[in-house]
Design an enzyme around this catalytic site. Structure first.
Site, PDB file in Angstrom:
ATOM      1  N   HIS A 310      31.937  19.460   9.264  1.00  0.00           N
ATOM      2  CA  HIS A 310      32.891  18.458   9.578  1.00  0.00           C
ATOM      3  C   HIS A 310      34.407  19.097   8.870  1.00  0.00           C
ATOM      4  CE1 HIS A 310      35.462  14.902   9.300  1.00  0.00           C
ATOM      5  NE2 HIS A 310      34.563  14.495  10.474  1.00  0.00           N
ATOM      6  N   ASP A 370      28.511  12.881  15.193  1.00  0.00           N
ATOM      7  CA  ASP A 370      28.384  13.101  16.308  1.00  0.00           C
ATOM      8  C   ASP A 370      26.874  13.821  16.897  1.00  0.00           C
ATOM      9  OD1 ASP A 370      30.890  12.650  17.271  1.00  0.00           O
ATOM     10  OD2 ASP A 370      31.567  14.265  16.307  1.00  0.00           O
TER      11      ASP A 370
END
Length: 435
Positions: A310, A370
């Site tokens: 991320h 996700d």
């Protein structure tokens, strides 16, 4: 914020000195106020992607990527995910505090009264091709709301801002569900105001006029959880887009439409679609998980493990832990041997192997939100091209809260980033026959 501390800059070419204030946040990284840099010394700062630039002050969301911390208005995401509901989180993000019982009842009632769309918008949908991507429809329809609500043009009126916020929160599930219904040639289902927020969305997605439909309770809980986890995430690309658009005093529907367009990008809101496609490819392959781990580590191979790493988090994304547990619960309710279980097992194997590998650990590549959310959405029969729409539905409250905060900020200015010019210095025009 405290700004008694300063940092001194010295321009070696002129000998000039400049004291820049150091701003100390409530919690987080100290920030240098560089506003005097151009005025006093004649310099800009260069920061592609604004990775080291604070564009605003905000009291809405705090995250610490190094420690894996995410808080809405000071409340840990873990507590909100366990104890709260999405609409309560909406109230918290917009108004700054959790509501008491009366405040929450009034808020829910106001949301219920704004769930319908103007009937003229039904014909607006028919202007799109049947194979139009639902996100393209979302951009158009949300932007079109500005033509129906002219009373929202005064963005400096707090009551009008509140009305716009409530309308967006209320209408977004209807807009999103109808984008799915239109693409599949299904009749539009009107909202049912006796249902809660998540149930109402699932009803408009999957109900038919010819028979009764009751959303499965665990699906309702899972969707509510997904929306809480995606409600806000500080100054990301789409939120910054909403702020930048709103800084020109554009109406809130136009600003949120711009945010939806930004979210549509695969590097932002479309990541969970990419995770599902990767898991499908791996599950259908004759190669084992280690084969794909090795490919991800190979610098000459363009393959990447989607859902790992991320931009902000350098630790385990706290939302990923929460969503993984819900994924377990969803799959336990389905029939044994379902297709989604295989995807989940594949995801778990990849995570288990990757988290033991020094390559991933040294690069702080951990699963993000996700990684598992797409499996839940698939299990709920929500198609891949609706994943980002669910994200937009969830993030609307974050966008409108930041827009509202910006409108109250006395230091807010129209966004105007600078540049490092790298073109030709000066050129003289030559007539066409002389070139």
């Amino acid at each position: 914020m405290k700004n008694t501390e300063t940092i001194t800059l010295i321009d070696n070419s002129t000998g000039k000195k400049l004291e820049l204030p150091i701003l100390r946040p409530t919690v987080g990284t100290p920030t240098i106020d560089v506003r005097g840099l151009y005025k006093e010394l004649g310099y800009f700062t260069y920061d592609p992607g604004f990775l080291a630039t604070a564009s605003c002050q905000s009291a809405i969301t705090y995250l610490d990527g190094e420690k894996g911390v995410l808080r809405y208005r000071g409340y840990p995401i873990e507590e909100l995910a366990e104890k709260s509901t999405f609409l309560e989180v909406c109230y918290l993000l917009y108004y700054g505090n959790l509501p008491n019982e009366k405040q929450f009842d009034d808020f829910q009632e106001d949301i219920r009264q704004h769930t319908l769309l103007h009937e003229a918008l039904r014909s607006f949908y028919t202007g799109f091709r049947r194979d139009a991507h639902p996100m393209g429809i979302m951009v158009g329809v949300v932007g079109a709301l500005s033509s129906f609500f002219h009373d929202h043009e005064n963005v400096h009126d707090a009551k009008l801002r509140q009305r716009a916020a409530h309308r967006l929160i209320a209408k977004m599930p209807t807009i999103a569900a109808w984008s799915y219904r239109y693409a599949h040639g299904l009749p539009f289902m009107y909202p049912q105001n006796h249902l809660d927020y998540a149930s109402n969305f699932l009803y408009m997605m999957f109900a038919m006029p010819t028979e009764e439909y009751t959303p499965p309770p665990l699906f309702v809980k899972a969707l509510d959880l997904i929306m809480i986890l995606h409600a806000d995430h500080e100054q990301n690309a789409s939120t910054s887009t909403v702020r930048l658009t709103g800084s020109s005093e554009a109406n809130p529907f136009a600003a949120v439409s711009a945010g939806i367009a930004s979210l549509w990008g695969p590097a932002h809101g479309g990541a969970n679609e990419a995770v599902i496609q990767m898991l499908l490819d791996i599950s259908n392959s004759d190669n084992d998980v280690q084969h794909y781990i090795d490919r991800a580590k190979d610098k000459t191979d363009r393959f990447r493990l989607m859902g790992f790493g991320h931009r902000i988090y350098k630790n385990y994304d706290p939302r990923a832990v929460i969503i993984r547990n819900m994924c377990h619960k969803i799959l336990q309710q389905l029939e044994p041997g379902n297709d989604y279980q295989e995807l989940f097992d594949t995801a778990m194997k990849i995570e288990s192997v990757a988290l033991k590998d020094d390559y991933f650990k040294s690069r702080n590549l951990y699963p993000n939100v996700d990684y598992y959310s797409g499996i839940i959405l698939l299990a709920m029969k929500i198609p891949l091209n609706m994943f980002t729409v669910i994200f937009a539905l969830s993030r609307t409250i974050g966008w409108i809260s930041h827009w509202n905060e910006m409108m109250q900020d006395p230091e807010s200015r129209i966004g105007r980033p600078r540049q490092l010019y790298s073109g030709e210095e000066l050129r003289n025009y030559a007539k066409l026959d002389k070139r």
